[in-house]
Structures are given as structure tokens and as C-alpha cells.
Design an enzyme around this catalytic site. Structure first.
Site, PDB file in Angstrom:
ATOM      1  N   THR A 178       0.762  -1.099   0.013  1.00  0.00           N
ATOM      2  CA  THR A 178       0.022   0.040   0.078  1.00  0.00           C
ATOM      3  C   THR A 178       0.864   0.970   0.074  1.00  0.00           C
ATOM      4  OG1 THR A 178      -0.130   0.010   2.280  1.00  0.00           O
ATOM      5  CG2 THR A 178      -1.971  -1.134   1.493  1.00  0.00           C
TER       6      THR A 178
ATOM      7  N   SER B 152       1.157   4.290   1.915  1.00  0.00           N
ATOM      8  CA  SER B 152       0.703   4.816   3.330  1.00  0.00           C
ATOM      9  C   SER B 152      -0.196   5.900   3.445  1.00  0.00           C
ATOM     10  CB  SER B 152       1.991   4.746   4.207  1.00  0.00           C
ATOM     11  OG  SER B 152       2.803   3.761   4.155  1.00  0.00           O
TER      12      SER B 152
ATOM     13  N   HIS C 255       3.078   9.408   6.378  1.00  0.00           N
ATOM     14  CA  HIS C 255       4.025   9.935   5.874  1.00  0.00           C
ATOM     15  C   HIS C 255       4.478  11.433   6.608  1.00  0.00           C
ATOM     16  CE1 HIS C 255       3.111   7.831   2.020  1.00  0.00           C
ATOM     17  NE2 HIS C 255       4.372   7.267   2.660  1.00  0.00           N
TER      18      HIS C 255
ATOM     19  N   SER D 142       5.161   2.938  -3.887  1.00  0.00           N
ATOM     20  CA  SER D 142       4.834   3.913  -4.825  1.00  0.00           C
ATOM     21  C   SER D 142       5.684   4.748  -5.218  1.00  0.00           C
ATOM     22  CB  SER D 142       3.587   4.629  -4.134  1.00  0.00           C
ATOM     23  OG  SER D 142       3.997   5.400  -3.026  1.00  0.00           O
TER      24      SER D 142
ATOM     25  N   HIS E 127      11.955  -4.909  -2.829  1.00  0.00           N
ATOM     26  CA  HIS E 127      12.190  -6.340  -2.992  1.00  0.00           C
ATOM     27  C   HIS E 127      11.480  -7.004  -4.222  1.00  0.00           C
ATOM     28  CE1 HIS E 127       9.742  -8.356   0.072  1.00  0.00           C
ATOM     29  NE2 HIS E 127       8.783  -7.418  -0.594  1.00  0.00           N
TER      30      HIS E 127
ATOM     31  N   ASP F 290      17.003  -6.707  -0.770  1.00  0.00           N
ATOM     32  CA  ASP F 290      16.531  -7.028   0.663  1.00  0.00           C
ATOM     33  C   ASP F 290      16.753  -5.889   1.833  1.00  0.00           C
ATOM     34  OD1 ASP F 290      15.446  -8.132   2.995  1.00  0.00           O
ATOM     35  OD2 ASP F 290      16.371 -10.099   2.847  1.00  0.00           O
TER      36      ASP F 290
HETATM   37  N1  SAH Z   1       6.716   3.924   1.433  1.00  0.00           N
HETATM   38  C1  SAH Z   1       5.768   3.101   0.659  1.00  0.00           C
HETATM   39  C2  SAH Z   1       5.362   1.929   1.415  1.00  0.00           C
HETATM   40  C3  SAH Z   1       5.053   0.816   0.741  1.00  0.00           C
HETATM   41  S1  SAH Z   1       4.073  -0.608   1.553  1.00  0.00           S
HETATM   42  C4  SAH Z   1       4.502   3.891   0.110  1.00  0.00           C
HETATM   43  O1  SAH Z   1       4.156   4.651   1.030  1.00  0.00           O
HETATM   44  O2  SAH Z   1       4.380   3.886  -1.144  1.00  0.00           O
HETATM   45  C5  SAH Z   1       5.635  -1.326   2.052  1.00  0.00           C
HETATM   46  C6  SAH Z   1       6.739  -1.814   0.909  1.00  0.00           C
HETATM   47  O3  SAH Z   1       7.731  -2.546   1.539  1.00  0.00           O
HETATM   48  C7  SAH Z   1       6.155  -2.600  -0.252  1.00  0.00           C
HETATM   49  O4  SAH Z   1       6.453  -1.913  -1.176  1.00  0.00           O
HETATM   50  C8  SAH Z   1       6.973  -3.959  -0.105  1.00  0.00           C
HETATM   51  O5  SAH Z   1       7.280  -4.375  -1.383  1.00  0.00           O
HETATM   52  C9  SAH Z   1       8.399  -3.509   0.563  1.00  0.00           C
HETATM   53  N2  SAH Z   1       8.979  -4.507   1.297  1.00  0.00           N
HETATM   54  C10 SAH Z   1       8.494  -5.687   2.170  1.00  0.00           C
HETATM   55  N3  SAH Z   1       9.556  -6.439   2.485  1.00  0.00           N
HETATM   56  C11 SAH Z   1      10.855  -5.605   1.959  1.00  0.00           C
HETATM   57  C12 SAH Z   1      12.219  -6.238   1.976  1.00  0.00           C
HETATM   58  N4  SAH Z   1      12.517  -7.282   2.686  1.00  0.00           N
HETATM   59  N5  SAH Z   1      13.067  -5.179   1.315  1.00  0.00           N
HETATM   60  C13 SAH Z   1      12.740  -4.211   0.612  1.00  0.00           C
HETATM   61  N6  SAH Z   1      11.283  -3.988   0.392  1.00  0.00           N
HETATM   62  C14 SAH Z   1      10.264  -4.694   1.211  1.00  0.00           C
END
Ligand code: SAH
Length: 239
Positions: free
Chosen positions: A58, A60, A65, A94, A116, A149
Site C-alpha cells: 500500500t 501509506s 508520511h 509507490s 524487493h 532486501d
Molecule cells: N513507503 C511506501 C510503502 C509501501 S508498502 C509507500 O508509501 O508507497 C511497504 C513496501 O515494503 C512494499 O512495497 C513492499 O514490497 C516493501 N518490502 C517488504 N519487505 C521488503 C524487504 N525485505 N525489502 C525491501 N522492500 C520490502
């Protein structure tokens, strides 16, 4: 309180967050006004709620934010002693927060969005290309989206020619909930430096709190629990 910040335009959403006291720093407000959330949210961009962006992720809610930026802003802004802040945005999704961060780090700052899921790495970048400022950030390599990661952080120089600036970060923002405070992330934080990270409250992983972790100039780490939250998990990539 937070949900009432919804507006019908970007400016109205930001003004409502300002009036509610969710944004208190004028420099943060200016940055929020510069980034149109419609470029990053697939629907209802000016509603103060999270929206799905696919792949179980999502964007957030705006008030989250705002809380993140307010907690880290003093480490984001360029200064005489640190004219080129380096910021790692883990779970860039996003790309919205990545863009906000880039508005704050000044001319010489660097923001790396780390994802990731390859499709989300591409989504962040293509969303950023919707605005002139976003395209300039990408073309100048002030903003870079990387695949990896996030639990391991990013240890190598983010861009060519950057080796002399080292690999530690002034700010690490984590946009997904970690099981624990990963040692690699603490290690990669500069002294001084600051991290905003949601962490599971216990092994059940139901309740989560967001933490502000600061490292002072002597390397002493201080942890502050900010509040309870609900984030997507920081995990292995889905198969
Ligand atoms: N700050 C973003 C949050 C997206 S939701 C926004 O507001 O758009 C959280 C994100 O973390 C997802 O896109 C998911 O793919 C990513 N994520 C989850 N585990 C991860 C990992 N181990 N390494 C990198 N990204 C990860």
C-alpha cells in the site's frame, strides 16, 4: 483526527494536515505541497488513508508520511557540516515518500529507494517520471531506485563516483514492519544519524509500534517508541 485531513486537492490535504498539527515544520509543508500525491496513489489520492498499489503493498496514509517526515526532518536537511545528506528509503513502494525525501535533502543530497519486488521498484520510478521535478531527480541520479532486501540495508555505493562519500546513511526510513531492529541497519546509520522503523511488538506480529532510533556523534544509540501502527510486513519477497 487524522482521517479528517482528507481534501479534494493536494493543497487542501496538506493544509488540513498542517491545521491538525500533523505537519508542524514549514519546510516539511513546502515539500508536501511540491509533490502531487495523485502521481503516486492509484485512487482517491487526496484521501487521508492508505491505498493498495498491488503486490499486497500500500501507499501509506498521508498522516503516516507526515509523522515520518516530522520525526526525521532535522537529519534530512542539508547543513554546513553536512551539505549532502544520504537517505535510504526501504520499501519504497509507490515512490511518494522517496520523492518527498528528495525535496528535503538539498541540491547535493541523495535518496535511494530500496524495494524487493521488481514491479514495485519500476512503479516507484515510473510514478516519479510523471512530474518534471521527479524526472530531474532521476536523470541527475539524486534519486535512485534499487532492488534488494531492505533487511540488509544497502552497503555498496549507490552511484558511480560516490565512493568517497562512504556507504553509511544519515537517515534510514523503513516503510514496512520489521520483525526486529536489524543489526545491519543500525550499523549502516551514520553517527549522527536517525532511523524511522515500524517493528512488531511481539512474536505474534499483530501489534506494531513505530520507533525513532537515533545515533549520536559518539555512536550512542537511543530508541524512542512513537506510537502503535499498522504497516505491511518487511519480509522475503513473495514467490
Ligand atoms: N513507503 C511506501 C510503502 C509501501 S508498502 C509507500 O508509501 O508507497 C511497504 C513496501 O515494503 C512494499 O512495497 C513492499 O514490497 C516493501 N518490502 C517488504 N519487505 C521488503 C524487504 N525485505 N525489502 C525491501 N522492500 C520490502
Amino acid at each position: 483526527m487524522a482521517w479528517r485531513c482528507s481534501g479534494t486537492t493536494n493543497a487542501q490535504l496538506i493544509e488540513n494536515m498542517w491545521r491538525s498539527g500533523l505537519i508542524t515544520d514549514t519546510r516539511a509543508k513546502e515539500a508536501f505541497l511540491k509533490v502531487d500525491r495523485a502521481h503516486y496513489a492509484p485512487s482517491s489520492p487526496y484521501e487521508d488513508s492508505p491505498q493498495g498499489i498491488g503486490h499486497l503493498a500500500t501507499i501509506s496514509a498521508p498522516h503516516m508520511h507526515a509523522m515520518a517526515i516530522e520525526n526525521i526532518i532535522s537529519y534530512l536537511l542539508p547543513s554546513e557540516s553536512n551539505p549532502a545528506p544520504r537517505v535510504l528509503d526501504i520499501g519504497s513502494g509507490s515512490g511518494y515518500l522517496t520523492h518527498l525525501l528528495a525535496e528535503l535533502v538539498g541540491e547535493r543530497g541523495l535518496v535511494v529507494g530500496l524495494e524487493h519486488i521488481p514491479a514495485l521498484q519500476r512503479l516507484g520510478e515510473s510514478n516519479m517520471r510523471k512530474s518534471t521535478e521527479g524526472r530531474e531527480f532521476l536523470d541527475s541520479e539524486k534519486v535512485i531506485f534499487r532492488l534488494g532486501d531492505g533487511r540488509l540495508g544497502l552497503k555498496e555505493p549507490a552511484r558511480k563516483g560516490d565512493e568517497a562519500r562512504g556507504t553509511a546513511w544519515d537517515v534510514i526510513h523503513v516503510g514496512a514492519c520489521a520483525k526486529e531492529l536489524h543489526g545491519d541497519l543500525i550499523e549502516q546509520l551514520k553517527a549522527p544519524g536517525c532511523m524511522f522503523i515500524p517493528i512488531d511488538d511481539d512474536d505474534n506480529g499483530v501489534l506494531q509500534s513505530v520507533w525513532r532510533i537515533s545515533k549520536d556523534k559518539d555512536g550512542k544509540v537511543t530508541k524512542k517508541n512513537i506510537c502503535g501502527v499498522r504497516y505491511v510486513k518487511l519480509t522475503d519477497p513473495p514467490i
